[in-house]
Design a protein around this motif. Structure first.
Motif, PDB file in Angstrom:
ATOM      1  N   CYS A 176      12.069  -5.558 -34.540  1.00 21.62           N
ATOM      2  CA  CYS A 176      11.781  -6.835 -33.877  1.00 21.62           C
ATOM      3  C   CYS A 176      10.297  -6.885 -33.513  1.00 21.62           C
ATOM      4  O   CYS A 176       9.755  -5.955 -32.908  1.00 21.62           O
ATOM      5  CB  CYS A 176      12.628  -6.983 -32.629  1.00 21.62           C
ATOM      6  SG  CYS A 176      12.262  -8.469 -31.681  1.00 21.62           S
ATOM      7  N   THR A 177       9.652  -7.971 -33.853  1.00 20.13           N
ATOM      8  CA  THR A 177       8.235  -8.137 -33.532  1.00 20.13           C
ATOM      9  C   THR A 177       8.005  -9.477 -32.833  1.00 20.13           C
ATOM     10  O   THR A 177       8.537 -10.507 -33.257  1.00 20.13           O
ATOM     11  CB  THR A 177       7.365  -8.078 -34.803  1.00 20.13           C
ATOM     12  OG1 THR A 177       7.811  -9.070 -35.731  1.00 20.13           O
ATOM     13  CG2 THR A 177       7.439  -6.709 -35.441  1.00 20.13           C
ATOM     14  N   GLY A 178       7.235  -9.447 -31.758  1.00 24.64           N
ATOM     15  CA  GLY A 178       6.898 -10.659 -31.048  1.00 24.64           C
ATOM     16  C   GLY A 178       5.804 -11.439 -31.765  1.00 24.64           C
ATOM     17  O   GLY A 178       5.170 -10.953 -32.707  1.00 24.64           O
ATOM     18  N   GLN A 179       5.586 -12.662 -31.285  1.00 22.67           N
ATOM     19  CA  GLN A 179       4.580 -13.533 -31.872  1.00 22.67           C
ATOM     20  C   GLN A 179       3.566 -13.934 -30.813  1.00 22.67           C
ATOM     21  O   GLN A 179       3.891 -14.018 -29.630  1.00 22.67           O
ATOM     22  CB  GLN A 179       5.234 -14.788 -32.448  1.00 22.67           C
ATOM     23  CG  GLN A 179       6.194 -14.507 -33.585  1.00 22.67           C
ATOM     24  CD  GLN A 179       6.632 -15.797 -34.267  1.00 22.67           C
ATOM     25  OE1 GLN A 179       6.181 -16.886 -33.920  1.00 22.67           O
ATOM     26  NE2 GLN A 179       7.521 -15.666 -35.222  1.00 22.67           N
ATOM     27  N   PRO A 180       2.325 -14.234 -31.230  1.00 22.56           N
ATOM     28  CA  PRO A 180       1.351 -14.738 -30.262  1.00 22.56           C
ATOM     29  C   PRO A 180       1.720 -16.150 -29.819  1.00 22.56           C
ATOM     30  O   PRO A 180       2.203 -16.962 -30.618  1.00 22.56           O
ATOM     31  CB  PRO A 180       0.040 -14.732 -31.061  1.00 22.56           C
ATOM     32  CG  PRO A 180       0.462 -14.838 -32.488  1.00 22.56           C
ATOM     33  CD  PRO A 180       1.763 -14.116 -32.589  1.00 22.56           C
ATOM     34  N   LEU A 181       1.491 -16.440 -28.543  1.00 21.62           N
ATOM     35  CA  LEU A 181       1.761 -17.769 -28.023  1.00 21.62           C
ATOM     36  C   LEU A 181       0.660 -18.735 -28.455  1.00 21.62           C
ATOM     37  O   LEU A 181      -0.491 -18.357 -28.649  1.00 21.62           O
ATOM     38  CB  LEU A 181       1.816 -17.757 -26.498  1.00 21.62           C
ATOM     39  CG  LEU A 181       2.890 -16.900 -25.845  1.00 21.62           C
ATOM     40  CD1 LEU A 181       2.887 -17.131 -24.327  1.00 21.62           C
ATOM     41  CD2 LEU A 181       4.270 -17.172 -26.419  1.00 21.62           C
ATOM     42  N   THR A 182       1.042 -19.995 -28.592  1.00 19.26           N
ATOM     43  CA  THR A 182       0.085 -21.081 -28.685  1.00 19.26           C
ATOM     44  C   THR A 182       0.375 -22.072 -27.564  1.00 19.26           C
ATOM     45  O   THR A 182       1.470 -22.053 -26.976  1.00 19.26           O
ATOM     46  CB  THR A 182       0.129 -21.786 -30.044  1.00 19.26           C
ATOM     47  OG1 THR A 182       1.448 -22.333 -30.252  1.00 19.26           O
ATOM     48  CG2 THR A 182      -0.194 -20.804 -31.171  1.00 19.26           C
ATOM     49  N   PHE A 183      -0.587 -22.935 -27.289  1.00 16.50           N
ATOM     50  CA  PHE A 183      -0.499 -23.810 -26.132  1.00 16.50           C
ATOM     51  C   PHE A 183      -0.837 -25.238 -26.517  1.00 16.50           C
ATOM     52  O   PHE A 183      -1.719 -25.483 -27.355  1.00 16.50           O
ATOM     53  CB  PHE A 183      -1.453 -23.303 -25.034  1.00 16.50           C
ATOM     54  CG  PHE A 183      -1.160 -21.890 -24.627  1.00 16.50           C
ATOM     55  CD1 PHE A 183      -0.261 -21.613 -23.614  1.00 16.50           C
ATOM     56  CD2 PHE A 183      -1.745 -20.821 -25.302  1.00 16.50           C
ATOM     57  CE1 PHE A 183       0.029 -20.300 -23.266  1.00 16.50           C
ATOM     58  CE2 PHE A 183      -1.465 -19.508 -24.955  1.00 16.50           C
ATOM     59  CZ  PHE A 183      -0.560 -19.248 -23.938  1.00 16.50           C
ATOM     60  N   SER A 184      -0.112 -26.191 -25.951  1.00 12.58           N
ATOM     61  CA  SER A 184      -0.275 -27.609 -26.276  1.00 12.58           C
ATOM     62  C   SER A 184      -1.115 -28.275 -25.206  1.00 12.58           C
ATOM     63  O   SER A 184      -0.587 -28.948 -24.309  1.00 12.58           O
ATOM     64  CB  SER A 184       1.108 -28.266 -26.390  1.00 12.58           C
ATOM     65  OG  SER A 184       1.891 -27.614 -27.371  1.00 12.58           O
ATOM     66  N   ARG A 185      -2.436 -28.093 -25.302  1.00 14.66           N
ATOM     67  CA  ARG A 185      -3.329 -28.624 -24.292  1.00 14.66           C
ATOM     68  C   ARG A 185      -4.295 -29.644 -24.898  1.00 14.66           C
ATOM     69  O   ARG A 185      -4.635 -29.550 -26.056  1.00 14.66           O
ATOM     70  CB  ARG A 185      -4.136 -27.474 -23.656  1.00 14.66           C
ATOM     71  CG  ARG A 185      -3.264 -26.497 -22.882  1.00 14.66           C
ATOM     72  CD  ARG A 185      -4.038 -25.267 -22.486  1.00 14.66           C
ATOM     73  NE  ARG A 185      -3.231 -24.385 -21.662  1.00 14.66           N
ATOM     74  CZ  ARG A 185      -3.372 -23.070 -21.603  1.00 14.66           C
ATOM     75  NH1 ARG A 185      -4.311 -22.469 -22.314  1.00 14.66           N
ATOM     76  NH2 ARG A 185      -2.603 -22.336 -20.834  1.00 14.66           N
TER      77      ARG A 185
END
Length: 444
Positions: free
Chosen positions: A435-444
């Protein structure tokens, strides 16, 4: 295509509890409905009436990598996080070297891409002289800026008023503040030394890292944010007096928000007699009255977010006299379970817990397509069993430091499974393989 179907769940989401199945395809929630027929070759998890929640988004962790990996690292701490129902974390900059420029952020992302089992983002640390790095920060790919407005290590204390004004004026993302007034703390330390010498008892900690020190610093941060129109998030509140500065109500539309931490909601000064330096943290765990005020503030929406401030140290480091023992606790593996205890006590509803640990964090930081169980969103989920206890001492501690401040505790709930970006990251006592996590992105 990878497919996962969770059946027979009691879904806790957006203020309601409903019976639902959840179909996940290629990491995203494809359908939320009753009695979904399992696609051919889909992995099926039968919730069997247990509660399915959006995974906890922890907006404050210290995973110690790079530079402090003798006590923690992203691989171990993210494994502990998913075992505790945390699917996403935002990690702090006080590592070695500190995360105070774009290169340091890129290095952390590279490590997490290789080793993190949960989704991730990293704060840029503010200093007295890195305003240009702050101005260049990409708001779509970075969670926030951490400002230590209180005693810290290395080059992370921002104690220059001109620098503070520049940071608050220019920040392109939310500012997150650690608020303790350093001169007040130092004066209190000197007074304690005069009274006790070097053998200061742990019971003095909430008076050395005092309510006055917290209020003086947090009120300054709020004044700066109001002056400059800054998005401000004040973390790990510990005192009843500070809470008066924060407005109750929904997180949406708030310029200034607040965070409470699981250990400040669970412990108070009476626990120092048993736990000693194991619960030494900054800001300090304070009085029973302060803890009760924090619990009320969560219920009345004066505290917007519940997080951990997970900060591991080795037992050998903690088992030292007061001034030598470092501040910080390993918390991610049992954080959500500790919050669920307040549900069992009748203080919080499950809907409130979901709001504080997931929905509000996603809204406050404008996380893209996470924090809710919605069709099209990433599948970050935790299946909990509110009727199966967890005896802390019967399970391995997955944090690299190997201990927990909750030793000796039996929680009344357990984590049955954790899903990270559609992958089974933890199930029935075992961390998932691959299992590998992902980088977050942001809706700004």
């Amino acid at each position: 295509m990878s497919e996962l179907l969770i059946t027979n769940a009691r879904l806790v989401n957006e203020g309601a509890i409903t019976d639902a199945d959840v179909l996940v395809r290629n990491g995203r929630i494809e359908r939320v409905d009753r009695e979904i027929v399992a696609p051919t070759n889909a992995q099926v998890i039968d919730a069997d009436g247990r509660h399915l929640l959006p995974g906890m988004i922890d907006d404050q962790v210290h995973f110690r990598e790079p530079g402090l990996t003798h006590k923690a690292d992203i691989a171990h701490e993210s494994a502990a996080a998913v075992a505790g129902g945390i699917t996403t974390y935002m990690e702090m900059p006080n590592v070695k070297p500190p995360t105070i420029d774009a290169d340091a952020l890129a290095d952390k992302h590279a490590i997490a891409a290789r080793t993190s089992r949960a989704n991730y983002s990293f704060y840029l640390g503010a200093t007295n002289d890195n305003i240009e790095a702050i101005k260049r920060l990409d708001p779509l790919n970075n969670c926030g800026i951490k400002v230590f407005m209180g005693a810290s290590t290395g080059n992370m204390l921002v104690d220059n008023d001109d620098a503070l004004h520049a940071i608050f004026a220019a920040a392109p993302v939310p500012i997150i503040t650690h608020c303790e007034d350093t001169p007040t703390v130092l004066a209190n330390e000197a007074a304690a030394r005069e009274k006790y010498g070097e053998d200061v008892p742990m019971s003095e900690h909430p008076y050395i890292r005092s309510a006055e020190a917290c209020y003086k610093s947090s009120s300054k941060a709020i004044a700066l944010a109001k002056e400059h129109g800054t998005q401000l998030h004040v973390i790990h509140l510990t005192t009843e007096r500070e809470l008066e500065m924060f407005e109750p109500g929904p997180v949406a539309g708030k310029q200034i928000t607040s965070e409470g931490c699981v250990h400040h909601l669970f412990f108070d000064e009476r626990d120092y007699a048993e736990k000693g330096t194991l619960i030494k943290c900054n800001p300090a765990i304070k009085t029973s009255a302060d803890r009760q005020a924090l619990l009320r503030a969560v219920a009345e929406d004066r505290i917007d977010v519940i997080a951990t401030d997970h900060a591991p140290h080795l037992l050998a480091e903690k088992n030292q006299p007061y001034f030598q023992a470092p501040a910080g606790l390993p918390l991610v593996q049992h954080a959500l379970l500790s919050v669920l205890e307040h549900m069992h006590r009748g203080l919080f509803s499950l809907e409130t817990i979901v709001r504080k640990t997931s929905h509000n964090v996603a809204e406050r930081f404008q996380v893209t397509e996470r924090g809710f169980v919605r069709e099209g969103y990433w599948a970050d989920l935790v299946l909990i069993d509110t009727e199966k206890p967890t005896i802390v001492d019967d399970w391995p501690i997955l944090s690299k430091c190997g201990w927990s401040p909750f030793a000796g505790t039996t929680f009344r709930s357990s984590i049955a499974a954790t899903i990270v970006s559609g992958q089974v990251a933890y199930q029935e006592g075992k961390v998932g393989i691959g299992c590998t996590g992902q980088p977050l992105t942001f809706s700004r």
